[in-house]
Scaffold this motif. Structure first.
Motif, PDB file in Angstrom:
ATOM      1  N   MET A   1      -3.178  -3.066   5.037  1.00 29.21           N
ATOM      2  CA  MET A   1      -3.627  -1.977   4.184  1.00 29.21           C
ATOM      3  C   MET A   1      -5.149  -1.909   4.164  1.00 29.21           C
ATOM      4  O   MET A   1      -5.728  -0.819   4.128  1.00 29.21           O
ATOM      5  CB  MET A   1      -3.076  -2.158   2.772  1.00 29.21           C
ATOM      6  CG  MET A   1      -3.447  -1.045   1.809  1.00 29.21           C
ATOM      7  SD  MET A   1      -2.966   0.604   2.374  1.00 29.21           S
ATOM      8  CE  MET A   1      -1.190   0.493   2.245  1.00 29.21           C
ATOM      9  N   SER A   2      -5.795  -3.055   4.209  1.00 26.37           N
ATOM     10  CA  SER A   2      -7.261  -3.068   4.254  1.00 26.37           C
ATOM     11  C   SER A   2      -7.780  -2.349   5.491  1.00 26.37           C
ATOM     12  O   SER A   2      -8.764  -1.612   5.433  1.00 26.37           O
ATOM     13  CB  SER A   2      -7.780  -4.507   4.227  1.00 26.37           C
ATOM     14  OG  SER A   2      -7.422  -5.152   3.030  1.00 26.37           O
ATOM     15  N   ASP A   3      -7.093  -2.549   6.618  1.00 24.25           N
ATOM     16  CA  ASP A   3      -7.490  -1.857   7.843  1.00 24.25           C
ATOM     17  C   ASP A   3      -7.284  -0.349   7.724  1.00 24.25           C
ATOM     18  O   ASP A   3      -8.118   0.444   8.162  1.00 24.25           O
ATOM     19  CB  ASP A   3      -6.687  -2.388   9.035  1.00 24.25           C
ATOM     20  CG  ASP A   3      -7.135  -3.776   9.462  1.00 24.25           C
ATOM     21  OD1 ASP A   3      -8.250  -4.181   9.082  1.00 24.25           O
ATOM     22  OD2 ASP A   3      -6.355  -4.461  10.159  1.00 24.25           O
TER      23      ASP A   3
ATOM     24  N   LEU B   1       4.866  10.448  -1.916  1.00 27.73           N
ATOM     25  CA  LEU B   1       4.436   9.070  -1.671  1.00 27.73           C
ATOM     26  C   LEU B   1       4.774   8.197  -2.874  1.00 27.73           C
ATOM     27  O   LEU B   1       5.291   7.080  -2.729  1.00 27.73           O
ATOM     28  CB  LEU B   1       2.937   9.021  -1.398  1.00 27.73           C
ATOM     29  CG  LEU B   1       2.329   7.614  -1.270  1.00 27.73           C
ATOM     30  CD1 LEU B   1       2.921   6.861  -0.079  1.00 27.73           C
ATOM     31  CD2 LEU B   1       0.802   7.688  -1.145  1.00 27.73           C
ATOM     32  N   GLY B   2       4.499   8.691  -4.070  1.00 23.88           N
ATOM     33  CA  GLY B   2       4.752   7.910  -5.277  1.00 23.88           C
ATOM     34  C   GLY B   2       6.226   7.606  -5.479  1.00 23.88           C
ATOM     35  O   GLY B   2       6.597   6.479  -5.851  1.00 23.88           O
ATOM     36  N   LEU B   3       7.082   8.603  -5.230  1.00 27.71           N
ATOM     37  CA  LEU B   3       8.515   8.366  -5.380  1.00 27.71           C
ATOM     38  C   LEU B   3       9.011   7.349  -4.354  1.00 27.71           C
ATOM     39  O   LEU B   3       9.778   6.436  -4.681  1.00 27.71           O
ATOM     40  CB  LEU B   3       9.277   9.680  -5.219  1.00 27.71           C
ATOM     41  CG  LEU B   3       9.186  10.673  -6.380  1.00 27.71           C
ATOM     42  CD1 LEU B   3       9.903  11.969  -6.015  1.00 27.71           C
ATOM     43  CD2 LEU B   3       9.766  10.089  -7.654  1.00 27.71           C
TER      44      LEU B   3
ATOM     45  N   ILE C   1      12.365  10.590   1.475  1.00 30.53           N
ATOM     46  CA  ILE C   1      11.265  11.087   0.641  1.00 30.53           C
ATOM     47  C   ILE C   1       9.938  10.924   1.379  1.00 30.53           C
ATOM     48  O   ILE C   1       9.063  11.796   1.329  1.00 30.53           O
ATOM     49  CB  ILE C   1      11.233  10.350  -0.709  1.00 30.53           C
ATOM     50  CG1 ILE C   1      12.547  10.533  -1.461  1.00 30.53           C
ATOM     51  CG2 ILE C   1      10.080  10.859  -1.568  1.00 30.53           C
ATOM     52  CD1 ILE C   1      12.674   9.693  -2.714  1.00 30.53           C
ATOM     53  N   ALA C   2       9.766   9.799   2.079  1.00 30.79           N
ATOM     54  CA  ALA C   2       8.537   9.557   2.830  1.00 30.79           C
ATOM     55  C   ALA C   2       8.325  10.599   3.922  1.00 30.79           C
ATOM     56  O   ALA C   2       7.190  11.007   4.201  1.00 30.79           O
ATOM     57  CB  ALA C   2       8.559   8.155   3.432  1.00 30.79           C
ATOM     58  N   GLU C   3       9.402  11.033   4.561  1.00 32.28           N
ATOM     59  CA  GLU C   3       9.287  12.068   5.588  1.00 32.28           C
ATOM     60  C   GLU C   3       8.677  13.342   5.009  1.00 32.28           C
ATOM     61  O   GLU C   3       7.877  14.018   5.661  1.00 32.28           O
ATOM     62  CB  GLU C   3      10.672  12.375   6.174  1.00 32.28           C
ATOM     63  CG  GLU C   3      11.205  11.284   7.090  1.00 32.28           C
ATOM     64  CD  GLU C   3      12.629  11.564   7.544  1.00 32.28           C
ATOM     65  OE1 GLU C   3      13.159  12.657   7.193  1.00 32.28           O
ATOM     66  OE2 GLU C   3      13.214  10.710   8.225  1.00 32.28           O
ATOM     67  N   ARG C   4       9.032  13.657   3.785  1.00 33.15           N
ATOM     68  CA  ARG C   4       8.469  14.836   3.131  1.00 33.15           C
ATOM     69  C   ARG C   4       6.966  14.660   2.917  1.00 33.15           C
ATOM     70  O   ARG C   4       6.185  15.608   3.069  1.00 33.15           O
ATOM     71  CB  ARG C   4       9.161  15.079   1.791  1.00 33.15           C
ATOM     72  CG  ARG C   4      10.619  15.469   1.884  1.00 33.15           C
ATOM     73  CD  ARG C   4      10.801  16.780   2.601  1.00 33.15           C
ATOM     74  NE  ARG C   4      10.094  17.858   1.930  1.00 33.15           N
ATOM     75  CZ  ARG C   4       9.524  18.875   2.544  1.00 33.15           C
ATOM     76  NH1 ARG C   4       9.577  18.967   3.860  1.00 33.15           N
ATOM     77  NH2 ARG C   4       8.906  19.815   1.864  1.00 33.15           N
TER      78      ARG C   4
ATOM     79  N   LEU D   1      -3.870   8.687   5.670  1.00 31.80           N
ATOM     80  CA  LEU D   1      -2.873   9.120   4.688  1.00 31.80           C
ATOM     81  C   LEU D   1      -1.454   8.976   5.243  1.00 31.80           C
ATOM     82  O   LEU D   1      -0.535   8.572   4.515  1.00 31.80           O
ATOM     83  CB  LEU D   1      -3.137  10.572   4.286  1.00 31.80           C
ATOM     84  CG  LEU D   1      -4.379  10.810   3.415  1.00 31.80           C
ATOM     85  CD1 LEU D   1      -4.715  12.301   3.361  1.00 31.80           C
ATOM     86  CD2 LEU D   1      -4.169  10.256   2.006  1.00 31.80           C
ATOM     87  N   GLU D   2      -1.267   9.284   6.515  1.00 30.36           N
ATOM     88  CA  GLU D   2       0.038   9.100   7.154  1.00 30.36           C
ATOM     89  C   GLU D   2       0.384   7.617   7.245  1.00 30.36           C
ATOM     90  O   GLU D   2       1.534   7.215   7.013  1.00 30.36           O
ATOM     91  CB  GLU D   2       0.036   9.723   8.541  1.00 30.36           C
ATOM     92  CG  GLU D   2      -0.075  11.244   8.545  1.00 30.36           C
ATOM     93  CD  GLU D   2      -0.200  11.812   9.951  1.00 30.36           C
ATOM     94  OE1 GLU D   2      -0.325  11.002  10.904  1.00 30.36           O
ATOM     95  OE2 GLU D   2      -0.172  13.047  10.102  1.00 30.36           O
ATOM     96  N   GLN D   3      -0.605   6.805   7.589  1.00 31.51           N
ATOM     97  CA  GLN D   3      -0.357   5.376   7.741  1.00 31.51           C
ATOM     98  C   GLN D   3      -0.015   4.706   6.415  1.00 31.51           C
ATOM     99  O   GLN D   3       0.748   3.735   6.376  1.00 31.51           O
ATOM    100  CB  GLN D   3      -1.573   4.703   8.371  1.00 31.51           C
ATOM    101  CG  GLN D   3      -1.789   5.075   9.831  1.00 31.51           C
ATOM    102  CD  GLN D   3      -3.068   4.495  10.382  1.00 31.51           C
ATOM    103  OE1 GLN D   3      -3.285   3.292  10.337  1.00 31.51           O
ATOM    104  NE2 GLN D   3      -3.940   5.360  10.890  1.00 31.51           N
ATOM    105  N   VAL D   4      -0.566   5.216   5.318  1.00 24.77           N
ATOM    106  CA  VAL D   4      -0.217   4.680   3.999  1.00 24.77           C
ATOM    107  C   VAL D   4       1.280   4.876   3.744  1.00 24.77           C
ATOM    108  O   VAL D   4       1.971   3.978   3.246  1.00 24.77           O
ATOM    109  CB  VAL D   4      -1.042   5.356   2.893  1.00 24.77           C
ATOM    110  CG1 VAL D   4      -0.487   5.016   1.513  1.00 24.77           C
ATOM    111  CG2 VAL D   4      -2.514   4.913   2.972  1.00 24.77           C
ATOM    112  N   VAL D   5       1.796   6.058   4.094  1.00 23.52           N
ATOM    113  CA  VAL D   5       3.231   6.332   3.935  1.00 23.52           C
ATOM    114  C   VAL D   5       4.048   5.365   4.794  1.00 23.52           C
ATOM    115  O   VAL D   5       5.023   4.762   4.317  1.00 23.52           O
ATOM    116  CB  VAL D   5       3.552   7.785   4.333  1.00 23.52           C
ATOM    117  CG1 VAL D   5       5.049   8.045   4.247  1.00 23.52           C
ATOM    118  CG2 VAL D   5       2.789   8.772   3.454  1.00 23.52           C
ATOM    119  N   ASN D   6       3.660   5.214   6.039  1.00 15.74           N
ATOM    120  CA  ASN D   6       4.414   4.342   6.949  1.00 15.74           C
ATOM    121  C   ASN D   6       4.323   2.889   6.537  1.00 15.74           C
ATOM    122  O   ASN D   6       5.302   2.134   6.647  1.00 15.74           O
ATOM    123  CB  ASN D   6       3.896   4.523   8.382  1.00 15.74           C
ATOM    124  CG  ASN D   6       4.177   5.918   8.926  1.00 15.74           C
ATOM    125  OD1 ASN D   6       5.152   6.557   8.545  1.00 15.74           O
ATOM    126  ND2 ASN D   6       3.317   6.397   9.807  1.00 15.74           N
TER     127      ASN D   6
END
Length: 420
Positions: A98-100, A304-306, A388-391, A408-413
């Motif tokens: 996550m730091s990266d 993302l939150g859900l 939900i993440a796909e959304r 932002l995409e990588q945070v979801v993944n």
């Protein structure tokens, strides 16, 4: 894929979790949370139903969810290995940390860390010490990082050369609100540990902890008002109300085996997704981009939150106490029934009996955890988190390609990788 039908909720590949924008009137909070699923009255109905249920000694068999899978049993049982964890020092192997991922806003986060103490204030040394206890307890500053990532991604659309002071102040306010909510959550949940450290109320007592949380909410509200943007003020103020609504909803449904999946999602919106949604939308508002993009950023933060909450609820069953920084199965032990349990209840009637006993017998909590694991509840919750993440990723399609959109995409993944 998992499909679920609860009241008017239909979760499948073509259905979408479309929560409406925040900032609505106090009598329409649930409606703001959910529109396409038409479950805006579920929160109130759940509270009333549970109140009646308590008086009638937990009646059984009313309004249970129907859960079915469109996958074969073999497909569901082919889940990946044990999950990794987000907020501990050990990062998932073979993945970017996550730091990266947040490196693109590392300078922004450093500035935020320097400013947090001054924005909290130093009038009361005891309250400052309590605040420092949780500020220093670790974590990745996820929510202010979202503010910075969305700010920079949308600033490119608005041709802003640099972030505004409003962007930076919003990130600070968001972190203060989140921290205040954690202090209060730990008091309500009677938690002894937070990220492997003693909680504020363990260190200083319940009275100081409650006052510290109140103090930080008040300070954040003051700085929020001084932003002088009525849209953002309404947006963030609603989040503080949502926190209280989520706690009330959770407290009113403890050990309630008739809790519906849509009610769980609304509670998760109140407690987790509302702040992330407001963080992302507020950042876009200060960038001055079109309202449609602001709304997509809101939807990104909400999804993302859900997904984040569902993943956390899975980890409560699959990780050790050392990894979690709190006892494993702690939510279930307190009667907070999350997605894995709700799914498991549809297959295992014995689980209902164990939960409704409130774990009065020795070993009954461990038995309940094993039933949840064996019933496929965790696998179905994984699928829910993934859909939900796909959304959330789709919500980013309105942004131009950039390192900030990529992050932002990588945070979801990354969040999903915690359960794979």
């Amino acid at each position: 894929m998992v499909s679920v039908a609860c009241h008017n909720l239909d979760f499948g590949r073509t259905a979408r979790l479309d929560f409406g924008p925040c900032g609505c009137s106090s009598n329409a909070t649930a409606a703001a949370a959910v529109n396409r699923f038409s479950v805006k009255n579920a929160a109130a109905e759940g509270v009333l139903r549970n109140a009646r249920r308590k008086l009638l000694c937990r009646r059984r068999g009313t309004g249970r969810c129907r859960v079915y899978s469109t996958k074969t049993p073999e497909a569901f049982l082919s889940a990946d290995g044990p999950p990794s964890v987000l907020e501990v020092t050990e990062e998932p192997k073979g993945l970017r940390s996550m730091s990266d991922i947040l490196e693109v806003v590392s300078e922004d986060l450093l500035t935020l860390n320097k400013n947090l103490q001054s924005i909290v204030g130093s009038e009361n040394p005891v309250l400052m010490s309590a605040a420092e206890q949780i500020f220093g307890a670790g974590g990745k500053r996820m929510r202010p990082a979202l503010v910075f990532l969305v700010s920079r991604a949308t600033a490119e659309l608005a041709s802003l050369g640099e972030l505004t002071k409003e962007h930076r102040r919003l990130a600070e306010i968001i972190e203060m609100i989140h921290t205040a909510s954690l202090i209060h959550d730990d008091v309500l949940d009677e938690s002894d540990m937070r990220r492997g450290k003693e909680t504020v109320h363990q260190m200083y007592g319940t009275r100081v902890a409650v006052l510290a949380g109140d103090f930080m909410f008040a300070q954040s509200s003051w700085y929020l008002a001084n932003l002088e943007n009525i849209e953002v003020i309404k947006l963030i103020s609603q989040v503080i109300k949502d926190f209280a609504s989520g706690e009330i909803k959770q407290a009113s449904s403890l050990f309630d085996c008739d809790v519906q999946l849509d009610e769980y999602l609304i509670k998760s919106y109140y407690k987790t997704a509302s702040l992330m949604a407001a963080s992302a939308k507020g950042a876009a508002i200060f960038s001055g981009v079109h309202g449609d993009i602001c709304e997509q950023m809101y939807q990104y933060g909400k999804n993302l939150g859900l997904s984040f909450q569902v993943v956390d609820d899975i980890l409560d069953f699959t990780q050790s106490a050392d990894q979690l920084g709190k006892p494993a199965g702690s939510d279930l032990s307190k009667g907070n029934l999350t997605a894995p349990v709700i799914f498991a209840l549809e297959k295992e009637s014995k689980l209902r009996d164990v939960i409704e006993s409130e774990f009065c017998e020795t070993g009954s909590l461990d038995e309940a955890i094993e039933i949840v694991k064996a019933s496929g509840g965790i696998e179905r919750a994984r699928e829910l988190a993934r859909e939900i993440a796909e959304r959330a990723v789709e919500n980013l399609e309105c942004l131009p390609e950039s390192s900030f959109r990529s992050a932002l995409e990588q945070v979801v993944n990354y969040n999903l990788e915690r359960i794979t």
